[in-house]
Design an enzyme around this catalytic site. Structure first.
Site, short mmCIF file in Angstrom:
data_model
loop_
_atom_site.label_atom_id
_atom_site.label_comp_id
_atom_site.label_asym_id
_atom_site.label_seq_id
_atom_site.Cartn_x
_atom_site.Cartn_y
_atom_site.Cartn_z
N HIS A 87 0.86 -1.19 0.00
CA HIS A 87 0.00 0.00 0.00
C HIS A 87 0.89 1.23 0.00
CE1 HIS A 87 -3.43 2.54 0.94
NE2 HIS A 87 -2.64 3.18 1.78
N ASP A 166 -15.30 2.36 7.61
CA ASP A 166 -14.24 3.28 7.16
C ASP A 166 -14.74 4.19 6.05
OD1 ASP A 166 -11.49 4.30 6.77
OD2 ASP A 166 -11.79 3.36 4.83
N ARG A 173 -14.90 12.52 7.90
CA ARG A 173 -13.64 13.22 8.22
C ARG A 173 -13.29 14.24 7.15
NH1 ARG A 173 -9.78 8.60 8.24
NH2 ARG A 173 -8.20 10.21 8.48
N SER A 188 -7.65 3.67 9.36
CA SER A 188 -8.43 3.65 8.12
C SER A 188 -7.73 2.76 7.07
CB SER A 188 -8.58 5.09 7.61
OG SER A 188 -8.96 5.14 6.27
N LYS A 192 -8.81 -1.60 5.89
CA LYS A 192 -9.06 -2.09 4.53
C LYS A 192 -8.05 -3.16 4.13
CE LYS A 192 -9.11 2.18 3.41
NZ LYS A 192 -9.32 3.59 3.15
#
Ligand code: URA
Length: 448
Positions: A87, A166, A173, A188, A192
């Site tokens: 990621h 999320d 947010r 967050s 995922k």
């Protein structure tokens, strides 16, 4: 599932006053919010209290767990071997996933990758993939699993079933000025990633002008929090801190970046892109137990590009997800943007700076990005650099080329490029691209 019946006001007050919350209190807030039992105004107050007072590592792990458990957690245990994902916290010209996923999968490490779309100055993997005619990213979970089983790699978008809390919290947010909180960002991201059913994770945490965390110190703190959460969930997690002050590679924009990735897989990738790609891919190959050290993993990553096995895997993936493989064989046949223009040097000298944030915004203006989630992107639009930071240019030499279907924005993008680039007589000092690695033992400085 939390069986407690707390009063949300008491929990908000407790966080407002700087106290730590129990696991049950955090789970209660997340679960009840997802079930519409807690309204947006109370959740906003809760998140703002947490934004200001902070959440410690245990609270961040609890937030992650609670969000993860509002949706499905994929069980990929019937697929043999390790499943390892990567990621990135997001950047400009960051096409690394397109190159490293097939490299890693070509060594027999499964890569189940759920990615996002571009927003603001940053690009998104899904938009890049969708620029390949026919390539489908919105695929149901059973198809996702079948593609992974067959090809060893799948690249798709987040479905409604993955961490729905999320999705709602992030939208809240976004409109309540509570995005830039390290524990909220970390929980967050990890809710995922952990839902993907992975065994291990490599993170590319960016710092610099084009990054979410501009400051290196904040980026290191984010990396440490991400690693702590991953290891808490018994997933081996390694984060690299990489420089995002200038765009990665030469191309910015969806198809333009796919084209650069194809060249990279053919052995002709930009040096900066390949340095980070091989480091991350090598680490994934090691985490997937197909190399006995990270260095051996890096060697294997290089080999996969040299011998063509990574390009083969990429073709298999494109075909499995419905994409037109002719475009991968012949990228020059892709349609072109109507307008092409050049940004030129105003004097002789060394390029001191190519600001990633401004170049990302320029590319967005040309049509490659979106300001709001609903907007569509133009796959042909973007910018291709002709020069990188540290190179010498002569007056009138081309530094970048822009591509767009919106003639009216060209002048303002040229002005943005002019602000993004500076040229000086002195050669700039070049810092290492990959500066730190964070793992469960701590943060290590790297000499690159
Ligand atoms: N990316 C995410 O997935 N979540 C955040 O909170 C920020 C960036």
């Amino acid at each position: 599932m939390s069986s407690h019946n707390f009063n949300p006001v008491s929990i908000i007050r407790k966080k407002r006053d700087g106290q730590c919350l129990s696991t049950d209190e955090i789970s209660f807030m997340i679960e009840q919010y997802t079930r519409d039992e807690i309204p947006d105004y109370q959740m906003s107050a809760f998140i703002m209290a947490g934004f200001i007072r902070g959440f410690d590592d245990r609270e961040a792990a609890t937030l992650t767990d609670a969000m993860l458990n509002t949706g499905k957690v994929l069980d990929l245990s019937d697929i043999p071997g390790k499943k390892v994902d990567k990621h990135s916290t997001g950047g400009v010209g960051d096409k690394l996933s397109l190159i490293l996923a097939p490299i890693v999968a070509s060594w027999g490490v499964s890569v189940p990758m759920i990615s996002g779309r571009g927003l603001g100055h940053t690009g998104g993997t899904l938009d890049k993939l969708e620029s390949i005619t026919g390539f489908m990213v919105d695929i149901p979970l059973d198809r996702y699993r079948n593609i992974l089983k067959k090809t060893g790699v799948v690249m798709a978008g987040q479905t409604e079933e993955i961490a729905p809390a999320d999705k709602r919290l992030y939208a809240l947010r976004d409109v309540t000025a509570t995005v830039e909180s390290i524990p909220l960002i970390a929980s967050s991201i990890m809710s995922k990633k952990l839902a993907e059913g992975i065994d291990a994770l490599v993170l590319d945490v960016k710092f610099g002008s084009g990054a979410f965390m501009r400051d290196l110190g904040d980026a290191i703190e984010l990396a440490e929090t991400l690693v702590t959460i991953g290891e808490d969930f018994e997933k081996q997690t390694i984060a690299y801190l990489t420089d995002m002050n200038q765009p990665l590679g030469y191309a910015m924009g969806n198809w333009l970046e796919v084209k650069e990735s194809i060249h990279a897989l053919r052995g002709d990738g930009p040096a900066d892109v390949m340095e980070i790609t091989h480091t991350l891919a090598g680490t994934m190959i090691w985490l997937g137990e197909k190399a006995s050290t990270i260095n051996e993993g890096v060697e294997k990553s290089l080999e996969a590009v040299q011998n063509g096995q990574a390009l083969e895997k990429w073709l298999e993936l494109v075909e499995a997800q419905g994409g037109d493989t002719n475009l991968i064989h012949n990228p020059e046949t892709y349609r072109e943007a109507e307008f092409e223009f050049e940004f030129k040097a105003t004097k002789d000298g060394y390029i001191q700076k190519i600001d990633a944030y401004q170049m990302g915004m320029g590319s967005l203006e040309l049509g490659a990005g979106r300001r709001r989630k609903e907007e569509a992107v133009d796959p042909t639009a973007g910018i291709v650099l002709a020069k990188k930071r540290g190179e010498y240019v002569k007056e009138n030499e081309t530094i970048a080329r822009g591509y767009t279907n919106k003639e009216a924005v060209i002048d303002s993008v040229l002005q943005t490029m002019d602000e993004a680039v500076s040229i000086e007589a002195e050669r700039p000092e070049m810092n290492g691209l990959i500066q730190y690695r964070a793992d469960k033992k701590g943060v290590h400085e790297l000499k690159t």
